[in-house]
Scaffold this active site. Structure first.
Site, PDB file in Angstrom:
ATOM      1  N   ASN A  10       1.629 -23.021 -20.001  1.00  0.00           N
ATOM      2  CA  ASN A  10       0.805 -22.427 -20.040  1.00  0.00           C
ATOM      3  C   ASN A  10       1.028 -20.921 -20.634  1.00  0.00           C
ATOM      4  O   ASN A  10       1.636 -20.161 -20.003  1.00  0.00           O
ATOM      5  CB  ASN A  10       0.334 -22.005 -18.781  1.00  0.00           C
ATOM      6  CG  ASN A  10      -1.152 -21.241 -18.403  1.00  0.00           C
ATOM      7  OD1 ASN A  10      -1.527 -21.223 -19.672  1.00  0.00           O
ATOM      8  ND2 ASN A  10      -1.636 -20.903 -16.977  1.00  0.00           N
ATOM      9  N   LYS A  12      -0.713 -18.177 -21.111  1.00  0.00           N
ATOM     10  CA  LYS A  12      -1.476 -17.164 -21.236  1.00  0.00           C
ATOM     11  C   LYS A  12      -1.686 -16.212 -21.668  1.00  0.00           C
ATOM     12  O   LYS A  12      -1.188 -17.208 -23.162  1.00  0.00           O
ATOM     13  CB  LYS A  12      -0.905 -16.799 -19.376  1.00  0.00           C
ATOM     14  CG  LYS A  12      -0.461 -17.196 -18.784  1.00  0.00           C
ATOM     15  CD  LYS A  12       0.073 -16.499 -17.292  1.00  0.00           C
ATOM     16  CE  LYS A  12       1.325 -17.678 -16.272  1.00  0.00           C
ATOM     17  NZ  LYS A  12       1.162 -16.782 -15.135  1.00  0.00           N
ATOM     18  N   HIS A 100      -7.665 -22.137 -13.228  1.00  0.00           N
ATOM     19  CA  HIS A 100      -6.413 -21.353 -12.741  1.00  0.00           C
ATOM     20  C   HIS A 100      -7.044 -20.177 -11.882  1.00  0.00           C
ATOM     21  O   HIS A 100      -7.633 -19.297 -11.673  1.00  0.00           O
ATOM     22  CB  HIS A 100      -5.600 -20.951 -13.746  1.00  0.00           C
ATOM     23  CG  HIS A 100      -4.228 -20.622 -14.368  1.00  0.00           C
ATOM     24  ND1 HIS A 100      -4.029 -19.240 -13.625  1.00  0.00           N
ATOM     25  CD2 HIS A 100      -3.305 -21.366 -14.095  1.00  0.00           C
ATOM     26  CE1 HIS A 100      -2.520 -19.419 -13.438  1.00  0.00           C
ATOM     27  NE2 HIS A 100      -1.760 -20.417 -13.904  1.00  0.00           N
ATOM     28  N   GLU A 102      -6.064 -17.556 -11.990  1.00  0.00           N
ATOM     29  CA  GLU A 102      -5.894 -16.004 -12.863  1.00  0.00           C
ATOM     30  C   GLU A 102      -7.548 -16.056 -13.064  1.00  0.00           C
ATOM     31  O   GLU A 102      -8.207 -14.852 -12.682  1.00  0.00           O
ATOM     32  CB  GLU A 102      -4.917 -15.720 -13.880  1.00  0.00           C
ATOM     33  CG  GLU A 102      -3.533 -15.419 -13.304  1.00  0.00           C
ATOM     34  CD  GLU A 102      -2.364 -15.809 -14.133  1.00  0.00           C
ATOM     35  OE1 GLU A 102      -2.660 -16.671 -15.269  1.00  0.00           O
ATOM     36  OE2 GLU A 102      -1.523 -16.023 -13.483  1.00  0.00           O
ATOM     37  N   GLU A 172      -1.137 -24.771  -7.416  1.00  0.00           N
ATOM     38  CA  GLU A 172      -0.315 -24.002  -7.353  1.00  0.00           C
ATOM     39  C   GLU A 172      -0.062 -22.369  -6.616  1.00  0.00           C
ATOM     40  O   GLU A 172      -1.044 -21.251  -6.667  1.00  0.00           O
ATOM     41  CB  GLU A 172      -0.769 -22.715  -8.870  1.00  0.00           C
ATOM     42  CG  GLU A 172      -0.473 -24.139 -10.240  1.00  0.00           C
ATOM     43  CD  GLU A 172      -0.910 -23.230 -11.220  1.00  0.00           C
ATOM     44  OE1 GLU A 172       0.180 -23.531 -11.972  1.00  0.00           O
ATOM     45  OE2 GLU A 172      -1.442 -22.232 -11.703  1.00  0.00           O
ATOM     46  N   GLY A 178       4.658 -16.713 -10.877  1.00  0.00           N
ATOM     47  CA  GLY A 178       4.529 -15.625 -11.937  1.00  0.00           C
ATOM     48  C   GLY A 178       5.936 -14.710 -10.745  1.00  0.00           C
ATOM     49  O   GLY A 178       6.014 -13.002 -11.205  1.00  0.00           O
ATOM     50  N   SER A 214       6.202 -20.964 -10.800  1.00  0.00           N
ATOM     51  CA  SER A 214       7.712 -20.011 -11.089  1.00  0.00           C
ATOM     52  C   SER A 214       8.743 -21.081 -11.485  1.00  0.00           C
ATOM     53  O   SER A 214       9.668 -21.165 -10.491  1.00  0.00           O
ATOM     54  CB  SER A 214       8.129 -19.160  -9.695  1.00  0.00           C
ATOM     55  OG  SER A 214       7.768 -17.858  -9.999  1.00  0.00           O
TER      56      SER A 214
END
Ligand code: PEP
Length: 259
Positions: A10, A12, A100, A102, A172, A178, A214
């Protein structure tokens, strides 16, 4: 690991189309010199890079499928700034990341919209990678299992059986995305077990269960060997061809040993 591993990069909101071409070419060289044998590989660049990345994948015949990071569930119309499933399909996209964290957290993507998006993706015959995972506060309150189970039920409950083979799930945890702090193999195993248990109630077959948060070239081998996983959803480490390839090979080697 009983099914073929699946690893999704991904990207992003990183890499303009020139940088995206460069990374795809680097990935192609590494995969030609040191191919993966068992692992399905997907990269999900920003929308604006899809055409250029897709043309390199085609021209070089790379064993890498094209993914998108998000899609709007509507077919067309007054949705300024959005992109539809059919638009992605026309660009050769075969996989779509759905829900996701985010998108859920920063762009108010509700459970209802996640469920509608997943249905729009699979009804078009594309693969949906459903993301689930808890925030740190939820884990600290010891509610992570019920939270993730509820996310799965909300997105997948009542999905017509013919679409089940098109679903994968990525666990996740938000606190690992991240941050450089990955979940431990023990935490991943516990949650992949929970996810598989809930999926067994909801879907026919055994959808791939991935972990994301991560993951990097250093921890991928340990995570995939010591947890019940079918692969990874990778953010930061997918932006460097070397680290992404190392993760692919960690999965490939693990599958070769375990199958
Ligand atoms: C992600 O964006 O899904 C992700 C797992 O990111 P990172 O690997 O950078 O934690």
């Amino acid at each position: 690991m009983s099914v073929r591993p699946l690893v999704i990069g991904n990207w992003k909101m990183n890499l303009d189309f020139v940088e995206a071409l460069h990374l795809t070419q680097q990935l192609g060289v590494l995969l030609k010199n040191h191919p993966v044998e068992h692992t399905d590989v997907v990269i999900a660049p920003p929308f604006v890079d899809l055409r250029s990345v897709g043309s390199i994948l085609d021209a070089e015949r790379l064993p890498v499928a094209l993914g998108a990071q998000h899609v709007n569930p509507q077919e067309n119309g007054a949705h300024t700034g959005e992109v539809s499933v059919s638009m992605l399909q026309r660009l050769g996209v075969e996989w779509v990341i759905v829900g996701h964290s985010e998108r859920r957290t920063n762009y108010a993507m509700s459970d209802e919209v996640v469920a509608a998006t997943l249905r729009a993706v699979v009804r078009a015959g594309l693969h949906a990678v459903l993301c689930v995972g808890e925030a740190l506060s939820v884990r600290e309150a010891d509610e992570h299992e019920s939270f993730v189970a509820a996310q799965l039920r909300s997105a997948l409950g009542g999905l017509e059986e013919r679409f089940h083979p098109l679903v994968s799930v990525a666990y996740e945890p938000l606190w690992a995305i991240g941050t450089g702090v990955n979940a431990t193999a023990e935490q991943v195993s516990q949650m992949s077990g929970l996810v598989r248990g809930v999926l067994a109630e909801l879907l026919a077959g055994a959808p791939p269960v991935l972990y994301g948060g991560s993951v990097n070239a250093e921890n991928a081998g340990t995570l995939v060997r010591s947890s019940d996983l079918d692969g990874f959803l990778v953010g930061g480490a997918s932006l460097k061809a070397e680290s992404f390839c190392a993760i692919l090979h960690a999965c490939d080697d693990c599958y070769a040993i375990k199958r």
